[in-house]
Design a protein around this motif. Structure first.
Motif, PDB file in Angstrom:
ATOM      1  N   LYS A  93     -51.261  28.345  24.346  1.00 54.91           N
ATOM      2  CA  LYS A  93     -51.668  29.523  23.592  1.00 54.91           C
ATOM      3  C   LYS A  93     -51.896  30.667  24.577  1.00 54.91           C
ATOM      4  CE  LYS A  93     -53.053  29.479  19.734  1.00 54.91           C
ATOM      5  NZ  LYS A  93     -52.455  29.735  18.394  1.00 54.91           N
ATOM      6  N   ARG A  95     -53.370  34.527  24.968  1.00 54.10           N
ATOM      7  CA  ARG A  95     -54.159  35.613  24.386  1.00 54.10           C
ATOM      8  C   ARG A  95     -53.548  36.932  24.839  1.00 54.10           C
ATOM      9  NH1 ARG A  95     -59.470  35.117  22.060  1.00 54.10           N
ATOM     10  NH2 ARG A  95     -59.897  37.109  21.028  1.00 54.10           N
ATOM     11  N   ASP A 164     -51.812  34.684  20.562  1.00 47.90           N
ATOM     12  CA  ASP A 164     -53.033  35.066  19.860  1.00 47.90           C
ATOM     13  C   ASP A 164     -53.168  36.569  19.991  1.00 47.90           C
ATOM     14  OD1 ASP A 164     -55.563  35.601  18.943  1.00 47.90           O
ATOM     15  OD2 ASP A 164     -56.509  33.882  19.938  1.00 47.90           O
ATOM     16  N   LYS A 247     -53.515  34.997  15.163  1.00 50.21           N
ATOM     17  CA  LYS A 247     -53.763  34.135  16.322  1.00 50.21           C
ATOM     18  C   LYS A 247     -52.647  33.114  16.531  1.00 50.21           C
ATOM     19  CE  LYS A 247     -56.597  30.582  13.994  1.00 50.21           C
ATOM     20  NZ  LYS A 247     -56.297  31.061  12.632  1.00 50.21           N
ATOM     21  N   ASN A 248     -51.565  33.211  15.728  1.00 53.48           N
ATOM     22  CA  ASN A 248     -50.492  32.224  15.834  1.00 53.48           C
ATOM     23  C   ASN A 248     -49.123  32.885  15.664  1.00 53.48           C
ATOM     24  OD1 ASN A 248     -49.661  29.421  16.134  1.00 53.48           O
ATOM     25  ND2 ASN A 248     -48.992  29.536  13.997  1.00 53.48           N
TER      26      ASN A 248
END
Length: 284
Positions: A93, A95, A164, A247-248
């Protein structure tokens, strides 16, 4: 290789089981398709007419290019998960902060490439190509076989990454060319091949005009696409009751289509050749 063959077979069966409506597969409308044998060496699929009354319809029919269909569709397949082994190795993930570049031509920091995804995947005959070294996207749109769109889509993100983007307000594009045509930019928050498309339309600056957006000395156009203005769609039809999952973010896409939403025609669309150069995609 086995997953590619399985994808091609299952997707072909699915598409052939669906009707063609305005060049798009519609699960809600039932129509028939037909097979025409042209030569002993080649069988050609021609979709049945859905709306020959369309003002932009040429009523043309061209052989469906199944090889190009498989070649384009296969670029967006994620490797299958192996049962009992959990998530894919390398999944991560990231950010994203405002002002980060997500893609630029020939950048070593790119974590995906763009590849064409034209109306051949639904029986059409339009075609386009993208040069990831220059960002130049060009091609020809035809409404033969009730088609009428071209597109480019991001390949699966490196290391099965998802973004994200909760700290961001949207996407900023820097483009050239386009000559006043209306395009769509799509953000995807699902890896489903035909999942929700979070869509925003934008107009390229007319040739020889500054347009109504920021123009640099080299006539590049900067366009901001707020997440708040996105329209959830499937096959260019709006879908109610959906919430964007910032966030995805797992995919990005551009399209040039004779339709906007729900069968409404794109007023800044013409059949034939087009080009658009994508110079940068970043968050804001």
């Amino acid at each position: 290789m086995q997953s590619l063959i399985f994808f091609a077979l299952t997707t072909t069966i699915y598409l052939f089981s669906q009707p063609i409506v305005n060049g798009l597969v519609s699960p809600s409308t039932r129509r028939q398709t037909r097979w025409l044998a042209k030569t002993p060496q080649k069988t050609t699929f021609l979709p049945a007419s859905a709306d020959d009354s369309s003002p932009t319809s040429s009523k043309g029919r061209e052989p469906w290019d199944i090889i190009r269909f498989i070649s384009q569709s296969s670029k967006f397949i994620r490797p299958p998960r192996i049962p009992l082994l959990g998530e894919r190795i390398g999944s991560e993930k990231r950010r994203v902060k405002p002002g980060e570049t997500l893609w630029a031509p020939s950048s070593a920091q790119n974590f995906f490439a763009f590849a064409p995804l034209d109306d051949v995947v639904m029986g059409g005959a339009s075609s386009s190509s993208i040069d990831n070294n220059t960002g130049k996207w060009s091609g020809k749109v035809t409404d033969a076989n009730n088609g009428g769109f071209v597109g480019i889509r991001s390949t699966p993100f490196q290391n099965d990454m998802s973004l994200d983007m909760r700290d961001c307000n949207g996407i900023e594009l820097k483009v050239r060319l386009g000559n006043g045509k209306r395009f769509k930019f799509v953000v995807r928050d699902s890896t489903e091949f035909n999942g929700i498309c979070w869509t925003t339309t934008f107009d390229a600056a007319p040739q020889g005009s500054g347009g109504n957006v920021a123009i640099g000395f080299d006539r590049n156009t900067s366009i901001r696409l707020p997440f708040a203005n996105q329209v959830p769609t499937i096959f260019a039809n709006t879908v109610a009751g959906k919430t964007f999952d910032a966030k995805n973010v797992v995919g990005l896409q551009l399209a040039y289509s004779k339709f906007e939403f729900n069968g409404r025609l794109n007023k800044n669309f013409v059949l034939g050749n087009f080009d658009l150069q994508i110079l940068e995609i970043k968050s804001y």
